[in-house]
Design a protein around this motif. Structure first.
Motif, PDB file in Angstrom:
ATOM      1  N   LYS A  45     -16.027  20.133 -53.571  1.00  0.00           N
ATOM      2  CA  LYS A  45     -14.887  20.274 -53.072  1.00  0.00           C
ATOM      3  C   LYS A  45     -14.208  21.568 -53.248  1.00  0.00           C
ATOM      4  CE  LYS A  45     -13.981  15.413 -52.530  1.00  0.00           C
ATOM      5  NZ  LYS A  45     -12.880  14.126 -52.975  1.00  0.00           N
ATOM      6  N   GLU A  46     -14.135  22.018 -54.663  1.00  0.00           N
ATOM      7  CA  GLU A  46     -13.639  23.146 -54.701  1.00  0.00           C
ATOM      8  C   GLU A  46     -14.212  24.397 -54.415  1.00  0.00           C
ATOM      9  OE1 GLU A  46     -12.467  25.807 -59.125  1.00  0.00           O
ATOM     10  OE2 GLU A  46     -13.163  23.736 -59.059  1.00  0.00           O
ATOM     11  N   LEU A  47     -15.642  24.420 -54.265  1.00  0.00           N
ATOM     12  CA  LEU A  47     -16.747  25.337 -54.175  1.00  0.00           C
ATOM     13  C   LEU A  47     -16.518  25.754 -52.526  1.00  0.00           C
ATOM     14  CD1 LEU A  47     -18.991  27.288 -54.811  1.00  0.00           C
ATOM     15  CD2 LEU A  47     -20.646  25.634 -54.160  1.00  0.00           C
ATOM     16  N   PHE A  48     -16.146  24.766 -51.719  1.00  0.00           N
ATOM     17  CA  PHE A  48     -15.926  24.682 -50.187  1.00  0.00           C
ATOM     18  C   PHE A  48     -14.433  24.869 -49.866  1.00  0.00           C
ATOM     19  CE2 PHE A  48     -20.060  24.930 -48.267  1.00  0.00           C
ATOM     20  CZ  PHE A  48     -20.939  24.387 -49.250  1.00  0.00           C
ATOM     21  N   GLY A  49     -13.425  25.022 -50.715  1.00  0.00           N
ATOM     22  CA  GLY A  49     -12.041  25.064 -50.557  1.00  0.00           C
ATOM     23  C   GLY A  49     -11.377  23.969 -50.050  1.00  0.00           C
ATOM     24  N   ALA A  50     -11.796  22.879 -50.406  1.00  0.00           N
ATOM     25  CA  ALA A  50     -11.425  21.524 -49.802  1.00  0.00           C
ATOM     26  C   ALA A  50     -10.293  20.927 -50.984  1.00  0.00           C
ATOM     27  CB  ALA A  50     -12.430  20.415 -49.723  1.00  0.00           C
ATOM     28  N   GLY A  51     -10.527  21.256 -51.940  1.00  0.00           N
ATOM     29  CA  GLY A  51      -9.304  20.901 -52.891  1.00  0.00           C
ATOM     30  C   GLY A  51      -9.227  19.397 -53.152  1.00  0.00           C
ATOM     31  N   ASN A  52      -8.087  19.013 -53.099  1.00  0.00           N
ATOM     32  CA  ASN A  52      -7.929  17.417 -53.196  1.00  0.00           C
ATOM     33  C   ASN A  52      -7.565  16.926 -51.727  1.00  0.00           C
ATOM     34  OD1 ASN A  52      -8.107  17.276 -55.939  1.00  0.00           O
ATOM     35  ND2 ASN A  52      -6.111  17.937 -56.460  1.00  0.00           N
ATOM     36  N   GLN A  53      -7.455  17.711 -50.963  1.00  0.00           N
ATOM     37  CA  GLN A  53      -7.213  17.212 -49.528  1.00  0.00           C
ATOM     38  C   GLN A  53      -8.237  16.165 -48.855  1.00  0.00           C
ATOM     39  OE1 GLN A  53      -7.319  20.270 -46.396  1.00  0.00           O
ATOM     40  NE2 GLN A  53      -9.126  21.246 -47.289  1.00  0.00           N
ATOM     41  N   PRO A  54      -7.839  15.137 -48.098  1.00  0.00           N
ATOM     42  CA  PRO A  54      -8.525  14.213 -47.609  1.00  0.00           C
ATOM     43  C   PRO A  54      -9.330  14.800 -46.453  1.00  0.00           C
ATOM     44  CG  PRO A  54      -6.367  13.665 -46.938  1.00  0.00           C
ATOM     45  CD  PRO A  54      -6.349  14.942 -47.848  1.00  0.00           C
ATOM     46  N   ILE A  55     -10.725  14.478 -46.287  1.00  0.00           N
ATOM     47  CA  ILE A  55     -11.529  14.933 -45.314  1.00  0.00           C
ATOM     48  C   ILE A  55     -12.318  13.688 -44.833  1.00  0.00           C
ATOM     49  CG2 ILE A  55     -13.771  16.370 -44.727  1.00  0.00           C
ATOM     50  CD1 ILE A  55     -12.920  18.102 -47.163  1.00  0.00           C
ATOM     51  N   ASP A  56     -12.049  13.827 -43.460  1.00  0.00           N
ATOM     52  CA  ASP A  56     -12.411  12.344 -42.388  1.00  0.00           C
ATOM     53  C   ASP A  56     -13.894  12.829 -42.284  1.00  0.00           C
ATOM     54  OD1 ASP A  56      -9.975  11.358 -42.624  1.00  0.00           O
ATOM     55  OD2 ASP A  56      -9.511  12.381 -40.764  1.00  0.00           O
ATOM     56  N   ASP A  57     -14.444  14.030 -41.930  1.00  0.00           N
ATOM     57  CA  ASP A  57     -15.673  14.327 -41.600  1.00  0.00           C
ATOM     58  C   ASP A  57     -16.126  15.744 -42.219  1.00  0.00           C
ATOM     59  OD1 ASP A  57     -18.000  14.774 -40.164  1.00  0.00           O
ATOM     60  OD2 ASP A  57     -17.407  14.606 -38.224  1.00  0.00           O
ATOM     61  N   TYR A  58     -16.939  15.233 -43.320  1.00  0.00           N
ATOM     62  CA  TYR A  58     -17.385  16.371 -44.144  1.00  0.00           C
ATOM     63  C   TYR A  58     -18.483  17.209 -43.336  1.00  0.00           C
ATOM     64  CZ  TYR A  58     -15.472  14.763 -48.686  1.00  0.00           C
ATOM     65  OH  TYR A  58     -14.658  14.260 -49.532  1.00  0.00           O
ATOM     66  N   ASN A  59     -19.295  16.750 -42.306  1.00  0.00           N
ATOM     67  CA  ASN A  59     -20.074  17.392 -41.635  1.00  0.00           C
ATOM     68  C   ASN A  59     -19.341  18.723 -40.761  1.00  0.00           C
ATOM     69  OD1 ASN A  59     -22.891  16.671 -42.545  1.00  0.00           O
ATOM     70  ND2 ASN A  59     -22.527  14.568 -41.454  1.00  0.00           N
ATOM     71  N   ALA A  60     -18.173  18.001 -40.173  1.00  0.00           N
ATOM     72  CA  ALA A  60     -17.588  18.784 -39.248  1.00  0.00           C
ATOM     73  C   ALA A  60     -16.966  20.013 -40.088  1.00  0.00           C
ATOM     74  CB  ALA A  60     -16.558  18.136 -38.497  1.00  0.00           C
ATOM     75  N   TYR A  61     -16.430  19.461 -41.159  1.00  0.00           N
ATOM     76  CA  TYR A  61     -15.779  20.521 -42.137  1.00  0.00           C
ATOM     77  C   TYR A  61     -16.623  21.776 -42.559  1.00  0.00           C
ATOM     78  CZ  TYR A  61     -13.061  22.173 -46.108  1.00  0.00           C
ATOM     79  OH  TYR A  61     -12.518  23.145 -46.967  1.00  0.00           O
ATOM     80  N   PHE A  62     -17.935  21.052 -42.972  1.00  0.00           N
ATOM     81  CA  PHE A  62     -18.839  22.116 -43.487  1.00  0.00           C
ATOM     82  C   PHE A  62     -19.462  23.161 -42.432  1.00  0.00           C
ATOM     83  CE2 PHE A  62     -23.585  22.935 -43.712  1.00  0.00           C
ATOM     84  CZ  PHE A  62     -23.742  23.720 -45.009  1.00  0.00           C
ATOM     85  N   PHE A  63     -19.548  22.730 -41.244  1.00  0.00           N
ATOM     86  CA  PHE A  63     -20.221  23.350 -40.246  1.00  0.00           C
ATOM     87  C   PHE A  63     -19.078  24.369 -39.712  1.00  0.00           C
ATOM     88  CE2 PHE A  63     -24.558  22.647 -39.643  1.00  0.00           C
ATOM     89  CZ  PHE A  63     -24.757  21.286 -39.976  1.00  0.00           C
ATOM     90  N   GLY A  64     -17.913  23.938 -39.879  1.00  0.00           N
ATOM     91  CA  GLY A  64     -16.537  24.780 -39.418  1.00  0.00           C
ATOM     92  C   GLY A  64     -16.377  25.997 -40.541  1.00  0.00           C
ATOM     93  N   LEU A  65     -16.898  25.759 -41.539  1.00  0.00           N
ATOM     94  CA  LEU A  65     -16.739  27.016 -42.669  1.00  0.00           C
ATOM     95  C   LEU A  65     -18.142  28.058 -42.411  1.00  0.00           C
ATOM     96  CD1 LEU A  65     -16.018  25.237 -46.024  1.00  0.00           C
ATOM     97  CD2 LEU A  65     -14.372  26.328 -44.278  1.00  0.00           C
ATOM     98  N   LEU A  66     -19.175  27.418 -41.939  1.00  0.00           N
ATOM     99  CA  LEU A  66     -20.296  28.374 -41.869  1.00  0.00           C
ATOM    100  C   LEU A  66     -19.951  29.724 -40.892  1.00  0.00           C
ATOM    101  CD1 LEU A  66     -23.287  26.015 -41.384  1.00  0.00           C
ATOM    102  CD2 LEU A  66     -23.011  27.383 -43.249  1.00  0.00           C
ATOM    103  N   VAL A  67     -20.595  30.698 -41.592  1.00  0.00           N
ATOM    104  CA  VAL A  67     -20.352  32.201 -40.620  1.00  0.00           C
ATOM    105  C   VAL A  67     -21.250  31.885 -39.387  1.00  0.00           C
ATOM    106  CG1 VAL A  67     -21.061  34.485 -40.660  1.00  0.00           C
ATOM    107  CG2 VAL A  67     -20.215  33.575 -42.825  1.00  0.00           C
ATOM    108  N   THR A  68     -20.795  32.319 -38.270  1.00  0.00           N
ATOM    109  CA  THR A  68     -21.260  32.456 -37.064  1.00  0.00           C
ATOM    110  C   THR A  68     -22.896  32.655 -36.979  1.00  0.00           C
ATOM    111  OG1 THR A  68     -19.291  32.690 -36.120  1.00  0.00           O
ATOM    112  CG2 THR A  68     -21.153  32.742 -34.655  1.00  0.00           C
ATOM    113  N   GLU A  69     -23.215  33.680 -37.761  1.00  0.00           N
ATOM    114  CA  GLU A  69     -24.626  34.155 -37.796  1.00  0.00           C
ATOM    115  C   GLU A  69     -25.692  33.267 -38.310  1.00  0.00           C
ATOM    116  OE1 GLU A  69     -21.753  37.757 -37.149  1.00  0.00           O
ATOM    117  OE2 GLU A  69     -21.975  35.744 -38.655  1.00  0.00           O
ATOM    118  N   ASP A  70     -24.667  32.490 -39.257  1.00  0.00           N
ATOM    119  CA  ASP A  70     -25.795  31.590 -40.057  1.00  0.00           C
ATOM    120  C   ASP A  70     -25.797  30.024 -39.513  1.00  0.00           C
ATOM    121  OD1 ASP A  70     -25.136  33.074 -43.318  1.00  0.00           O
ATOM    122  OD2 ASP A  70     -26.440  33.912 -41.878  1.00  0.00           O
TER     123      ASP A  70
END
Length: 840
Positions: A45-70
């Motif tokens: 969570k710390e690595l991906f900037g999530a901290g202690n905030q609740p995340i409903d959909d980790y997959n959506a959160y992860f792909f939302g962080l990805l740089v467009t080219e990757d």
């Protein structure tokens, strides 16, 4: 009892693996495709900037962080694995994520689990931040590019050759074509002709003898000689080179740089002609210090000041004062060795006026560039010394930029640094009304500052910070200090020392914004954030803390009394003692767990993490913390076992070995990955002694490793070190080790838990970068010294022309400024050399 022991062992393994992953910043994930559940640990969570905030959909959160080219590449790879097209049991991906305008490079390792139908049912792996490694790779590529650009833009060529009389070239840069007319391909390995054939016949033996002579005396050589170009023309070249030796101290080859100095040699001949026809004071001595010749100005002034006739053929030491003979003899010996020495002489004339002279002792060269004696020039610098006092006054009162205003508030002098500060050349604002440069809201303030110093001669006044318009149209904040020196004849003006403080003011604004941002973040989080000021006995809390206490932020204040009153009676004294004891020990971090009554009257289990700041006297001045409600936290045995398996799979995927060092028994517990890393033969016994482990350490790193072990024993909580090991098969590996201290219930250090990782490839890449950087430093140092040769000639010509034209005031003034500029450039070059020598 058996179940208790097994659970205890499982908890210990879990703790060890958790701490090991924390030591290297390893994030763990577990994706169960059958249930759809995706687990991220705290590091993930710390690595991906999530901290202690609740995340409903980790997959959506992860792909939302990805740089467009990757994003498409990662999506395609994952789709291929899930669809069954790929039968990989493990995978490694690298990609970039965007966090708050900061890009991170992430390396992901994963293990793929399939059911009997070969369908993917689970993926477990680890993620690690590799941004620094990527930056090192980019630095290495940039270093190689810079080296090639530098070689291509050299005024000469670089080479590598054999130490043979034909100077067989193994490499010669393409710049040789501009210098000689021959292509590098024609000279390399003597394909068309050898480099020796380019050297003028009369210079060949000298070049061979001089190179060998200088190599015997040191490890580098410098020489000048002539070459014949392809078109038949003759050019003078300057060469500096160095011997590259093997491990037996034998010369493998020579490397160096060769440059065209034909113009410099021509300038030298012209200089000799000029000196023979000048009215400056000069005298020429032979190698035995006998007077060869002197000009009329020297003879007249010598007799005027010393009352003696000077004669040719006599030793110059006969005219020296008895107390200075030994000093002058040593001076001339240095000059005959090639040094140039400058001194000053102060004399009193018939009118009892002090006059200053600059003496320069040069080696005298013949056409063959041989030292045949000493050439001494003397220039009167009385006026220059007076000017130096004026400029010294400016320097003493200056900060960055300098301007001198007359009584009408017009600048009659503006320093060149004005261009760096405001973009204007000095002549663009000199003798001009500069009030239009001030911001309309600040113009009156600036003018009042200048007028205020008229009745305060000699007093330095700090002005209000105002805005001035840069030449590019921007408004810059300017801080100024003014001094009324109208009474000083050397200055006769108001000295304004000013500097650009825009960055400082913007930094203050950013600090204010950061404070506001902190308050916003503190109120946005679910944690209860608090801040206590010891000096003012004031408390601050975020909105969540007020809600917890049931207080109104607009009317009520949070106090220490409220906190201690809400504490559970059984926890109150323990918390008081913990805080007091931690501050007494000057601890920076304090962790506490206690029960606290909320607004509803219910006691909640709180995990409080606080940090203490101390002043220079070691007194606590501030404590800030975060309270986390952990009442609902549960930890079933099934979750513990799952987490244990996840950590095991993750460390395996990341290729890291985990160790546990018991300081009481001095034994080390290794997992299988550690034994694979060290190629340990016995896998049945998972323990080893400290002495047995040290046998793997390379002898050159044993001292460093022992120092790190002492670092742990002294109580330092975390350390990271690099060392080399030699495996039983003879492999040499670079190991990066990280560890954390574990204390027992009595707060005594009992264990060190950490990881070992093979970083051999990374260290090899860093070594390559260092080698390239050393080459850049060597070439930069050489070029700075080459540029100083023509600069020295220019400075000499300025000195002579100033005396010749001293009756023409305007020209003499311009020459003075030219001289000052060349001196400044000379100081810059000295600085360049010193900075190049500092580079490690």
């Amino acid at each position: 009892m058996k179940d208790y022991k097994e659970n205890r062992q499982t908890s210990l393994e879990l703790e060890r693996l958790t701490l090991a992953s924390k030591a290297v910043g390893l994030g763990i994930y577990d994706w169960n495709l059958e249930s759809g559940a995706l687990y991220w640990d705290d590091n993930m969570k710390e690595l991906f900037g999530a901290g202690n905030q609740p995340i409903d959909d980790y997959n959506a959160y992860f792909f939302g962080l990805l740089v467009t080219e990757d994003r498409d590449r990662i999506t395609d790879n994952l789709t291929e694995i899930l669809s069954g097209k790929s039968e990989l049991s493990s995978f490694t991906h690298e990609y970039r994520i965007k966090l708050r305008n900061k890009t991170k490079h992430i390396a992901t390792n994963g293990l793929v689990f399939r059911n009997e139908a070969k369908e993917v049912v689970r993926i477990i792996g680890a993620c690690q931040d590799i941004t620094k490694q990527k930056a090192a790779e980019l630095a290495r590529n940039e270093s190689e590019r810079m080296l090639l650009d530098l070689i291509e833009n050299l005024p000469g060529f670089v080479y590598r050759c054999q130490l043979k009389q034909d100077w067989e070239m193994q490499y010669i840069s393409e710049n040789i074509y501009e210098l000689s007319g021959y292509k590098s391909s024609e000279l390399e390995y003597n394909r068309l002709l050898s480099y020796s054939e380019l050297i003028v016949a009369e210079d060949k033996q000298m070049v061979w003898d001089e190179v060998n002579s200088q190599l015997l005396a040191g490890n580098s050589f410098v020489l000048q000689y002539r070459i014949t170009c392809k078109d038949g023309s003759i050019k003078w070249v300057w060469e500096k080179g160095k011997a590259i030796k093997d491990k037996n101290d034998e010369v493998k080859f020579l490397e160096g740089v060769v440059e065209d100095i034909s113009e410099i040699m021509q300038a030298r001949e012209e200089m000799l002609l000029l000196l023979n026809n000048t009215n400056e004071f000069f005298i020429l001595l032979d190698k035995n210090l006998r007077i060869i010749t002197f000009n009329k100005s020297f003879k007249t002034n010598y007799q005027h000041f010393f009352g003696k006739q000077i004669e040719k053929g006599k030793s110059i030491l006969e005219y020296a004062q008895a107390t200075r003979k030994d000093e002058l003899k040593q001076l001339y010996e240095k000059v005959l060795q090639g040094e140039i020495i400058e001194t000053e002489l102060n004399l009193v004339d018939e009118q009892q006026l002090s006059r200053s002279f600059a003496l320069t002792y040069h080696p005298a060269y013949n056409v063959a560039n041989e030292i045949i004696g000493v050439f001494v020039t003397t220039v009167e610098i009385t006026d220059t010394k007076n000017l130096q006092k004026r400029f010294q006054a400016l320097v003493e009162n200056s900060n960055d930029g300098i301007a001198i205003f007359d009584q009408n508030i017009l600048p009659f002098y503006v320093s060149p640094s004005t261009k760096k500060i405001l973009g204007y050349e000095p002549h663009e604002v000199q003798n001009q009304d500069v009030t239009h440069l001030f911001h309309p809201d600040d113009a009156a303030i600036a003018q009042a500052n200048l007028l205020s110093c008229f009745d305060k001669p000699g007093v330095t006044i700090k002005c209000d910070t105002v805005r001035m318009r840069h030449k590019n149209g921007q408004w810059r904040w300017i801080e100024a200090i003014i001094t009324n020196l109208l009474h000083d004849p050397a200055i006769n003006g108001i000295v304004d020392n000013f500097r650009d403080v825009t960055d400082e003011i913007e930094a203050q604004k950013k600090l204010k914004d950061n404070i506001e941002r902190f308050e916003l973040i503190a109120n946005a989080t679910n944690d209860y954030i608090w801040d206590y000021n010891f000096e003012e006995n004031q408390n601050w809390g975020n909105n969540q803390l007020y809600r917890f206490y049931g207080l109104n932020p607009q009317k009520d204040k949070i106090t220490s009394e409220i906190f201690y009153d809400r504490l559970h009676p059984d926890d109150r004294e323990g918390v008081r003692h913990l805080i007091a004891d931690s501050i007494k020990k000057k601890l920076v971090a304090i962790n506490a767990e206690y029960r606290l009554r909320d607004a509803n009257g219910s006691y909640r289990q709180i995990l409080d993490q606080a940090f203490v700041r101390y002043n220079n006297q070691g007194v606590a001045v501030r404590m800030i913390g975060s309270m986390l409600d952990i009442t609902e936290k549960t930890a079933s045995e099934r979750k513990v076992l799952d987490l244990n398996r996840r950590l095991t799979f993750a460390t395996s995927a990341a290729q890291m070995g985990v160790f546990e060092w018991d300081l009481h028994t001095n034994t080390i517990l290794w997992d299988d990955k550690m034994r694979d890393l060290y190629e340990a033969e016995n896998h049945d016994d998972d323990t080893t002694s400290l002495e047995a482990w040290l046998k793997y350490i390379h002898e050159s790193d044993i001292k460093n490793v022992l120092n790190t072990l002492e670092f742990y024993k002294k109580g330092h909580t975390q350390a990271k070190t690099l060392f080399k090991i030699k495996t039983p098969s003879g492999k040499l590996k670079h190991i990066e080790a990280s560890g954390l201290l574990i204390k027992d219930e009595n707060d005594r250090i009992s264990k060190v838990i950490g990881v070992n990782q093979d970083v051999t490839e990374r260290e090899n890449q860093l070594e390559t970068i260092k080698e390239q950087y050393e080459k850049l430093k060597k070439i930069a140092w050489t070029q700075a010294h080459v540029v100083r040769a023509p600069l020295a000639n220019i400075m000499g010509m300025v000195e002579l022309l100033m005396e010749e034209l001293k009756q023409i005031n305007d020209i003499n003034t311009n020459l003075l400024y030219l001289k000052q500029s060349t001196q400044t450039l000379d100081e810059i070059l000295h600085s360049m050399v010193r900075e190049a020598e500092k580079i490690q």
